[in-house]
Design a protein around this motif. Structure first.
Motif, mmCIF file in Angstrom:
data_model
loop_
_atom_site.group_PDB
_atom_site.id
_atom_site.type_symbol
_atom_site.label_atom_id
_atom_site.label_comp_id
_atom_site.label_asym_id
_atom_site.label_seq_id
_atom_site.Cartn_x
_atom_site.Cartn_y
_atom_site.Cartn_z
ATOM 1 N N MET A 164 -29.334 -67.901 -3.567
ATOM 2 C CA MET A 164 -30.530 -69.104 -4.410
ATOM 3 C C MET A 164 -31.828 -68.878 -3.612
ATOM 4 O O MET A 164 -32.113 -69.128 -2.317
ATOM 5 N N SER A 165 -32.823 -70.360 -4.398
ATOM 6 C CA SER A 165 -33.860 -69.762 -4.198
ATOM 7 C C SER A 165 -34.238 -71.060 -3.165
ATOM 8 O O SER A 165 -33.479 -72.064 -3.279
ATOM 9 N N LEU A 223 -35.734 -75.089 -4.144
ATOM 10 C CA LEU A 223 -35.011 -75.688 -5.290
ATOM 11 C C LEU A 223 -35.223 -77.080 -4.637
ATOM 12 O O LEU A 223 -35.877 -77.391 -3.447
ATOM 13 N N GLN A 241 -33.976 -81.325 -3.141
ATOM 14 C CA GLN A 241 -32.969 -81.159 -2.914
ATOM 15 C C GLN A 241 -32.861 -82.954 -2.654
ATOM 16 O O GLN A 241 -34.071 -83.512 -2.425
ATOM 17 N N TYR A 244 -28.557 -83.688 1.156
ATOM 18 C CA TYR A 244 -28.506 -82.092 1.003
ATOM 19 C C TYR A 244 -27.725 -81.632 2.545
ATOM 20 O O TYR A 244 -26.548 -81.010 2.303
ATOM 21 N N GLU A 302 -27.206 -73.594 -7.566
ATOM 22 C CA GLU A 302 -28.784 -74.610 -8.537
ATOM 23 C C GLU A 302 -28.352 -75.053 -9.470
ATOM 24 O O GLU A 302 -27.415 -74.501 -10.777
ATOM 25 N N GLY A 328 -33.189 -77.095 -11.511
ATOM 26 C CA GLY A 328 -34.293 -77.028 -10.626
ATOM 27 C C GLY A 328 -33.552 -77.553 -9.047
ATOM 28 O O GLY A 328 -34.417 -77.615 -8.047
ATOM 29 N N TRP A 329 -32.366 -78.295 -8.617
ATOM 30 C CA TRP A 329 -32.147 -78.553 -7.577
ATOM 31 C C TRP A 329 -30.941 -78.129 -7.038
ATOM 32 O O TRP A 329 -30.183 -77.309 -7.632
ATOM 33 N N ALA A 330 -30.673 -77.978 -5.876
ATOM 34 C CA ALA A 330 -29.522 -77.847 -5.066
ATOM 35 C C ALA A 330 -28.909 -78.771 -5.257
ATOM 36 O O ALA A 330 -29.117 -79.422 -3.812
ATOM 37 N N HIS A 343 -30.611 -86.913 -8.295
ATOM 38 C CA HIS A 343 -31.567 -85.434 -8.535
ATOM 39 C C HIS A 343 -31.663 -86.056 -10.607
ATOM 40 O O HIS A 343 -32.496 -86.154 -11.002
#
Length: 363
Positions: free
Chosen positions: A1-2, A5, A7, A11, A23, A26-28, A54
Motif C-alpha cells: 500500500m502506498s 495515501l 489519513q 488512522y 486504499e 486516495g485514502w488509507a 475522508h
C-alpha cells in the motif's frame, strides 16, 4: 500500500484495533475491523459506527451563494432550510453526474457541500470554473472537519442520551447545528448510507477521535468500508464511480428524485435532464438477483436470453442479510420488465438473473 495515501484522524486508531486497511479514493481506510458480515449485521440489527472523515467538505458563502448553488446543482435548493439538508447532484452540460452530494444551508448566505472523497478536488475545481461572476467565496474546508456515522435501529436511542437536544423526532436529512456531544459542538444530521436509521456527525477535526472513542464505550461495533458497501447495496443506494458517473444521468442512475429540471431557475445540465424527464432516458438502472451461484461484478455484461448485450453490471455483491447474489445494472430502457430473466457474463459462464427491486432490505 502506498505510503503517500491520505489519513483521517483515526488512522492510528484503526491500526491499534487491528483493522484491515486498504486504499480507497486516495485514502488509507479500514475495509473491516472484525468481519464484513459481523459489521453488516451489527448495523442492520443493532448499531455500528463508521469513520467517514475522508468525505470532502466545500463551503460556498457570500451574497450570491443561494443563486450560485442552484446554478450548480440539479435539485431544487429552494427546499433547503437551516435545519433541512438536501441530496442532489453536480452535473455536467450533458446531464452526467460529476458527483452526488448532500448540501447543508448553514446560514442565509452560507452553504456546506459534502462530497465524495475521491471527487473533492475535481468538484472544487469544477465549482470554481463555473463561477461566472457570482459574488461568492468557495473554500475547500475538508481538512477542518471530521465526520462519523452512527447507524442502526438502536442509534437514535443512544444518540438521544448523549446530546443536549431532543432528537427523537428528527426526520431524514433534518439537521441541527451547535449540538453538544462530549463537550464539543457538532452538526448532527439524520442521514446515512446504510438504509437504517442513524446520524452523521460533523465535528472539528481535532475532536474526531474523542467522539469515536466515546461512542465505542457503548455496545457499538466499529465498521469498515466492506460493510458500508454491502449495506448500501442492499438498501438500493448508488456509489459514485460505479452506479453514477459523468456519463450516467440522474434519470439513468436511479436518482431521478434528485433532479428538478422543471423549476424556473437555470442549472448546469438542465436542458438534457428536462428532455429525459419528459421523454424518458435511454437507459435505466435496475436491481438484479442472480439465480445461479456466482457474483456479478462491476463491468460484467448483461444480456437477454438470446445472448444480445443490453447493458452492464455497475455494482454487485453477496447480500449478508439474505445470502443472495445481488447487483445493480444499467440497461437499455426498453429492455426493462420487473421479474424478467436475463443473463450475466460471469467470467466464462453466462448465469441466469432476474430483475428485482433495488432495495433488498426486508423489514
Amino acid at each position: 500500500m502506498s505510503s503517500d495515501l491520505k489519513q483521517t484522524p483515526l488512522y492510528q486508531n484503526y491500526v491499534d484495533r487491528g483493522a484491515k486497511i486498504v486504499e480507497f479514493g486516495g485514502w488509507a481506510m479500514p475495509v473491516q475491523f472484525s468481519s464484513i458480515k459481523e459489521e453488516h449485521n451489527a448495523v442492520r440489527y443493532e448499531i455500528g459506527l463508521f469513520d467517514v472523515s475522508h468525505m470532502g467538505e466545500i463551503k460556498i458563502s457570500g451574497q450570491d451563494a443561494s443563486e450560485f448553488v442552484q446554478y450548480l446543482l440539479s435539485n431544487d435548493t429552494n427546499n433547503l432550510t437551516e435545519s433541512k439538508a438536501l441530496y442532489t447532484a453536480l452535473c455536467n452540460e450533458e446531464g452526467g453526474v460529476i458527483d452526488d452530494l448532500v448540501i447543508y444551508k448553514l446560514d442565509d448566505n452560507e452553504y456546506l457541500l459534502v462530497v465524495n472523497a475521491a471527487n473533492t478536488d475535481k468538484d472544487y475545481n469544477w465549482i470554481n470554473k463555473n463561477n461566472n461572476n457570482f459574488q461568492v467565496q468557495i473554500e475547500n474546508v475538508s481538512d477542518q472537519f471530521g465526520q462519523l456515522a452512527l447507524q442502526g435501529p438502536k442509534a437514535r436511542d443512544l444518540m438521544n442520551q448523549l446530546v443536549d437536544v431532543d432528537i427523537s423526532d428528527m426526520t431524514m436529512f433534518e439537521f441541527k447545528q451547535n449540538v453538544e456531544l462530549y463537550r464539543t459542538k457538532v452538526i448532527l444530521s439524520q442521514s446515512g448510507y446504510t438504509g437504517e436509521d442513524g446520524f452523521e456527525i460533523y465535528c472539528d477535526i481535532k475532536d474526531t477521535e474523542k467522539i469515536w472513542n466515546g461512542l465505542l464505550e457503548y455496545d457499538v461495533v466499529p465498521c469498515g468500508l466492506g460493510a458500508r458497501d454491502t449495506l448500501r447495496l442492499e438498501a438500493g443506494l448508488p456509489l459514485h464511480g460505479q452506479d453514477l458517473t459523468e456519463s450516467i444521468t440522474p434519470y439513468e442512475g436511479g436518482i431521478a428524485f434528485a433532479a428538478k429540471p422543471l423549476i424556473d431557475a437555470d442549472f448546469i445540465g438542465k436542458s438534457v435532464l428536462k428532455d429525459q424527464k419528459e421523454n424518458g432516458s435511454p437507459r435505466r438502472t435496475v436491481g438484479l438477483e442472480l439465480l445461479e451461484k456466482g457474483i456479478a461484478r462491476t463491468g460484467y455484461e448483461v444480456m437477454d436470453l438470446d445472448g444480445k448485450v443490453i447493458g452492464e453490471v455497475t455494482s454487485g455483491t453477496q447480500s449478508p442479510s439474505s445470502g443472495k447474489s445481488i447487483a445493480f445494472a444499467i440497461i437499455n430502457r426498453d429492455e426493462f420488465e420487473m421479474g424478467r430473466e436475463l443473463l450475466v457474463q460471469v467470467r466464462k459462464k453466462q448465469l441466469k438473473a432476474k430483475i428485482v427491486k433495488k432495495n433488498q432490505i426486508e423489514k
